[in-house]
Design a protein around this motif. Sequence first.
Motif, PDB file in Angstrom:
ATOM      1  N   GLN A 241      -5.133 -17.710  34.270  1.00  0.00           N
ATOM      2  CA  GLN A 241      -4.109 -18.686  34.667  1.00  0.00           C
ATOM      3  C   GLN A 241      -4.696 -20.080  34.567  1.00  0.00           C
ATOM      4  N   ILE A 242      -4.011 -20.920  33.806  1.00  0.00           N
ATOM      5  CA  ILE A 242      -4.493 -22.265  33.517  1.00  0.00           C
ATOM      6  C   ILE A 242      -4.132 -23.238  34.626  1.00  0.00           C
ATOM      7  N   GLY A 243      -3.010 -23.008  35.258  1.00  0.00           N
ATOM      8  CA  GLY A 243      -2.478 -23.907  36.277  1.00  0.00           C
ATOM      9  C   GLY A 243      -0.984 -23.727  36.299  1.00  0.00           C
ATOM     10  N   SER A 244      -0.261 -24.774  36.622  1.00  0.00           N
ATOM     11  CA  SER A 244       1.193 -24.650  36.656  1.00  0.00           C
ATOM     12  C   SER A 244       1.824 -26.018  36.446  1.00  0.00           C
ATOM     13  N   TYR A 245       3.095 -25.989  36.083  1.00  0.00           N
ATOM     14  CA  TYR A 245       3.897 -27.215  36.034  1.00  0.00           C
ATOM     15  C   TYR A 245       5.249 -26.871  36.631  1.00  0.00           C
ATOM     16  N   ALA A 246       5.784 -27.789  37.398  1.00  0.00           N
ATOM     17  CA  ALA A 246       7.090 -27.600  38.026  1.00  0.00           C
ATOM     18  C   ALA A 246       7.213 -26.206  38.656  1.00  0.00           C
ATOM     19  N   GLY A 247       6.132 -25.740  39.235  1.00  0.00           N
ATOM     20  CA  GLY A 247       6.158 -24.452  39.921  1.00  0.00           C
ATOM     21  C   GLY A 247       6.037 -23.248  38.999  1.00  0.00           C
ATOM     22  N   GLU A 248       5.968 -23.480  37.693  1.00  0.00           N
ATOM     23  CA  GLU A 248       5.855 -22.366  36.734  1.00  0.00           C
ATOM     24  C   GLU A 248       4.379 -22.148  36.390  1.00  0.00           C
ATOM     25  N   PRO A 249       3.865 -20.949  36.591  1.00  0.00           N
ATOM     26  CA  PRO A 249       2.469 -20.705  36.204  1.00  0.00           C
ATOM     27  C   PRO A 249       2.310 -20.708  34.687  1.00  0.00           C
ATOM     28  N   VAL A 250       1.201 -21.236  34.228  1.00  0.00           N
ATOM     29  CA  VAL A 250       0.872 -21.168  32.794  1.00  0.00           C
ATOM     30  C   VAL A 250      -0.236 -20.131  32.654  1.00  0.00           C
ATOM     31  N   VAL A 251       0.116 -19.029  32.050  1.00  0.00           N
ATOM     32  CA  VAL A 251      -0.791 -17.884  31.954  1.00  0.00           C
ATOM     33  C   VAL A 251      -0.916 -17.506  30.487  1.00  0.00           C
ATOM     34  N   GLY A 252      -2.103 -17.124  30.063  1.00  0.00           N
ATOM     35  CA  GLY A 252      -2.243 -16.720  28.666  1.00  0.00           C
ATOM     36  C   GLY A 252      -3.464 -15.862  28.440  1.00  0.00           C
TER      37      GLY A 252
END
Length: 274
Positions: free
Chosen positions: A111-122
Amino acid sequence: MSAPHEVGPLPDADTVLDLTSTQYEAELTYFIEHRIHHAPRSLQKALGPSEIGIECARRLAYKIAGTPEVHEGDGWLATIGTATHAWLADTFTAANTMLGQERFLLEQRVQIGSYAGEPVVGSTDLYDRVTRRVVDFKILGKTTLTSLRRKGPSTQYRTQGHAYGRGWAAAGHPVEKVAVWGLPRNSALADSHLWEEPYDETVAVAALDRLDGIATLVSSLGPAAAAVVPTADSYCSYCPWYRHGATVLTESCPGHPGSRVNTGRPSSVESLIA
Ligand code: SF4
């Protein structure tokens, strides 16, 4: 080479299908296209690490707003990329066996972090525990590989590399450097080029902050946000929202002014290959 194995009877064993070479090629191509277009698709609406550094804010706004895509490519180049990534993962797994240690961590989700409450996962290609490097494989055509060698990676690729770095660091693995390893799609392995720089968390954080801003605009304007944010040539002709001559910007885009689609210059498709 293994011997031919036993096979069951064909339903109509006495009939030979008589096809011209053109018909036969179309028949074989059908099976490839069917598999590409019926591959499981990610239902994830949130942006992934490969997308957060896309230079075109309009493209990001379309994605965040959930604007339906207006076209998709035939998926062949992406399939080459996916297949090569799978082979590379096997290769470095075999390298771990050869070394007798789990030096390379492969295809792990972070998990890289999040924006606007959405997790950024890859899923990341490779983390090297011995050198503390994060490596992203890119299977590239000649033009983009030459550009990587001469000018370094695009903002999109560079951001992706640091994003994976942040993901590994958050998972407790120290990161010294992030690398983009361009591997040639059309020539010898000797033409590969590995770009790298020291890991810098602020690159990923800045990308997430930018997404926060675009997401805020989308939440207040809806799909109309796409019409008011700046554009960039993020491989316009392969952008899912590109439509020649589009005028309703809330639905589709005619391309960045001066981009290849608007000048007739040939385009490149490397952004399709994660
Ligand atoms: S077509 Fe080009 S300018 Fe338009 S949204 Fe896509 S990447 Fe941006």
